[in-house]
Enzyme design. Sequence first.
Site, short mmCIF file in Angstrom:
data_model
loop_
_atom_site.label_atom_id
_atom_site.label_comp_id
_atom_site.label_asym_id
_atom_site.label_seq_id
_atom_site.Cartn_x
_atom_site.Cartn_y
_atom_site.Cartn_z
N LYS A 28 70.68 42.33 48.75
CA LYS A 28 69.53 41.74 49.32
C LYS A 28 69.64 40.13 48.68
O LYS A 28 70.19 39.98 47.70
CB LYS A 28 68.29 42.09 48.94
CG LYS A 28 67.11 41.60 49.49
CD LYS A 28 65.71 42.17 48.83
CE LYS A 28 64.70 41.75 49.18
NZ LYS A 28 63.43 42.29 48.80
N SER A 103 60.18 43.85 52.23
CA SER A 103 60.65 42.73 52.54
C SER A 103 62.29 42.92 52.79
O SER A 103 62.96 42.08 53.09
CB SER A 103 60.61 41.66 51.62
OG SER A 103 60.76 42.17 50.29
N SER A 127 58.80 47.33 49.23
CA SER A 127 59.96 46.45 49.99
C SER A 127 61.32 47.21 49.92
O SER A 127 62.17 46.94 50.84
CB SER A 127 60.27 44.91 49.51
OG SER A 127 59.05 44.32 49.93
N1 GLN Z 1 54.75 43.77 51.60
C1 GLN Z 1 54.46 43.70 50.13
C2 GLN Z 1 54.16 42.03 49.73
O1 GLN Z 1 54.49 41.40 50.80
C3 GLN Z 1 55.73 44.16 49.25
C4 GLN Z 1 56.62 43.04 49.15
C5 GLN Z 1 57.59 43.58 48.09
O2 GLN Z 1 57.59 44.69 47.62
N2 GLN Z 1 58.69 42.51 48.02
O3 GLN Z 1 54.08 41.65 48.65
#
Ligand code: GLN
Length: 424
Positions: A28, A103, A127
């Site tokens: 990532k 994400s 995410s």
């Molecule tokens: N959807 C969650 C957020 O927007 C989780 C994102 C993540 O785990 N980086 O914060």
Amino acid sequence: MSYNGYITETRIDGSDDGPLAGRSIAVKDNISTEGVPTTCGSAMLESYVPPFDATVVERLKQAGATIPGKTNMDEFGMGTTTETSAFGATENPVAQGHVPGGSSGGSAAVVAAGDADMALGTDTGGSVRCPAAFCGVVGLKPTYGLVSRYGLVAYANSLEQIGPIAPSVEEAAELLDVIAGPDERDATTRDATEHGETAYAAAADGDVDGMDIGIPTELVEGADKAVREQFWRAIDELEAEGASYHEVSLPSVEHAVEAYYVIAMSEASSNLARFDGVRYGVSGGYDGNWNETFATAREEGFGPEVKRRVLLGTYALSAGYHDKYYKKAQDARAWVKQDFDEALEEADVLASPTMPVPPFERGESLDDPLKMYLADANTTPVNLANLPAISVPAGETDDGLPVGMQFVGPAFGETDIIRAGSAL
Ligand code: GLN
């Protein structure tokens, strides 16, 4: 189909042999790679090239892996769909017209499409697990402190962990074996051997005979009908293999999404202060006023979702509001943790749908941030409680959309969730 899974395609070779020799592991783009751009999906870092490797990248190289590229992501990890990336959205390679989740959507997409054997994602509030569920692959969020965050660009550092995404539970566990373990450069890491079994791949034996599964009603009731159907079908399958289940209650999870977003945005507002065009990020120029310089850099470098969160986080931490929002959220976090600990005294693992809904259609959630935040109902409580969780494929809706099943374990109980997941 070009689904835009990578921000940068490259080839970083690892050592000649090791447990991951001959395998490609995508990374990532918020995890530092020496000499290879690390953008966090943001225009702010479009031309940033780290001078060092994250600890997990060092460990991949030592284990013989090849890194084929840096994967697309929501900007700084802020999103559930991989549509907030400055480099364009990633599409779901197994469900056309739908988002891959986020994400870490790029990481799940390249694995689902077969363009990498496995991948690393990061999970602050779901995410790793959300994109794994939406793309029909496996994703594991480790216990807080099992995997080093050195070299991970922080979004909300008290919540997040780097975790593996793979086609099967066994492969995800193999990757975890390589990246887990203490690191002197991350003081929050722990030696998990003190807490029990740490041979993760060996735990993927599918043996759930005698396993006791707790099912938190609050995390099942709110899910779509099609998701609930696949969830209960999977539970039946586990029962047939010798597991038993009972329902448990986690009254605190009603407040988890609120608490998560207050804490995550507060930490983000502080962590992202370094992107001012002087220390990091695009330059805001200078004509005699540094405040203007910083403001220009942040105006140009950040996208709308990041700006929204920095503003809300700054507000929640400001004098006079700190007790009303941030401190309340910390109290809720302690309550969530206590609820999980109690439920796990009576069960080996807890099971729920990973996401309460199947993958959104593309664009569906962009105009409605609240809708997107609420989709994190089942994943964010686990980060608040610092516990390990895995998402494994549990079937498909009638329209062929993937549904994921989440297992949550006790702290450093990765082997329990790997065992449960491998049985499915
Ligand atoms: N959807 C969650 C957020 O927007 C989780 C994102 C993540 O785990 N980086 O914060």
